[in-house]
Design a protein around this motif. Sequence first.
Motif, PDB file in Angstrom:
ATOM      1  N   LEU A  73       0.639  -1.204  -0.022  1.00  0.00           N
ATOM      2  CA  LEU A  73      -0.374   0.187   0.149  1.00  0.00           C
ATOM      3  C   LEU A  73       0.793   1.562  -0.074  1.00  0.00           C
ATOM      4  O   LEU A  73       0.776   2.275  -1.001  1.00  0.00           O
ATOM      5  N   TYR A  74       1.711   1.064   0.981  1.00  0.00           N
ATOM      6  CA  TYR A  74       3.071   2.589   0.935  1.00  0.00           C
ATOM      7  C   TYR A  74       2.987   2.560  -0.320  1.00  0.00           C
ATOM      8  O   TYR A  74       4.054   3.860  -0.563  1.00  0.00           O
ATOM      9  N   VAL A  75       3.704   1.588  -0.093  1.00  0.00           N
ATOM     10  CA  VAL A  75       5.346   1.850  -2.027  1.00  0.00           C
ATOM     11  C   VAL A  75       3.758   2.624  -3.222  1.00  0.00           C
ATOM     12  O   VAL A  75       4.017   3.358  -4.387  1.00  0.00           O
ATOM     13  N   ALA A 128      -4.817   3.018  10.298  1.00  0.00           N
ATOM     14  CA  ALA A 128      -5.389   2.692   9.147  1.00  0.00           C
ATOM     15  C   ALA A 128      -5.487   2.887   7.745  1.00  0.00           C
ATOM     16  O   ALA A 128      -4.175   3.691   7.577  1.00  0.00           O
ATOM     17  N   PRO A 129      -5.895   2.000   6.930  1.00  0.00           N
ATOM     18  CA  PRO A 129      -4.921   1.712   5.322  1.00  0.00           C
ATOM     19  C   PRO A 129      -5.339   3.238   5.170  1.00  0.00           C
ATOM     20  O   PRO A 129      -4.418   3.759   4.379  1.00  0.00           O
ATOM     21  N   PRO A 130      -5.994   3.909   4.983  1.00  0.00           N
ATOM     22  CA  PRO A 130      -5.535   5.411   3.906  1.00  0.00           C
ATOM     23  C   PRO A 130      -5.317   6.372   4.979  1.00  0.00           C
ATOM     24  O   PRO A 130      -4.455   6.656   4.134  1.00  0.00           O
ATOM     25  N   VAL A 135      -0.388   8.989   4.088  1.00  0.00           N
ATOM     26  CA  VAL A 135       1.728   9.408   4.083  1.00  0.00           C
ATOM     27  C   VAL A 135       2.284   8.602   2.871  1.00  0.00           C
ATOM     28  O   VAL A 135       3.726   8.764   1.932  1.00  0.00           O
ATOM     29  N   GLY A 136       2.295   7.939   2.158  1.00  0.00           N
ATOM     30  CA  GLY A 136       2.786   6.951   1.594  1.00  0.00           C
ATOM     31  C   GLY A 136       3.155   7.875  -0.300  1.00  0.00           C
ATOM     32  O   GLY A 136       3.696   8.469  -0.376  1.00  0.00           O
ATOM     33  N   PHE A 137       1.507   8.266   0.217  1.00  0.00           N
ATOM     34  CA  PHE A 137       1.649   9.280  -1.573  1.00  0.00           C
ATOM     35  C   PHE A 137       2.210  10.631  -0.991  1.00  0.00           C
ATOM     36  O   PHE A 137       2.278  11.278  -2.184  1.00  0.00           O
TER      37      PHE A 137
END
Length: 243
Positions: A73-75, A128-130, A135-137
């Motif tokens: 998800l991060y990548v 949570a995933p969102p 943070v990844g974005f």
Amino acid sequence: MWSEALILSAGCFVAAFCAGMAGFAFVLVAAGILLHFIPPTVTAPVLVLGSLFVQSLAMPTVWRDIAWPRMRLYVAAATLGVPVGLLILAFGPARAIVMGVGVLLIVYAGYALARMALRQAPSRFTAAPPADAAVGFASGILGGIGGYVGALPAMWADIQGMDKRDARALMQPFIVFMQAITTPGLFFGGFLTEEALLMTASAVPAMLAGTWLGVRAYKVIPAQGFRLVLLGLLLVSGVSLVI
């Protein structure tokens, strides 16, 4: 040429030691040293290649601890953010955004260090995933602007109260994957010149030594000591982005 190579090796040694110990900050620490002496056109590819090399060397220490669904998800989110960062770099207020992130890191690190001094326990929660995707974005945007992909995940890990193994298993692979994505862009953009490759190669012994010492320090440092190092590097990173 020889003076630049010596400065490069010294800067990469310090940065590799920090990255080996904390799992991030190679680019920010090295840039804070090298950009005072070496042109950015040479420094930029050295930073990306050096970060990829150093973080890859230390990957075996965290491989078994990587939470792969979260990492994917991060990548993925960061990859979407990189083009936005490149557009901001070309047409937008890139410097203002970088300085704003630097101020954020300084404020957070100062606040967290003050809490440590007052012996207040850090918060602990699972994001949570969102929130992870956001943070990844944002990290991808900073990566597109200047390769600063590690600072926000490091701060996010500390905000959640991750222990040192989980924090490192988040930051280090993420940086490796993002620098691996960035490297072809440097190649097609014409930044991987013969001079940049030779300069990077000349710093390999220093990066090996710094990483080895940093990983050894990570293995013996207690959890509270690791958090102190993490926050200290966040503070240094913030200052390097502001000045």
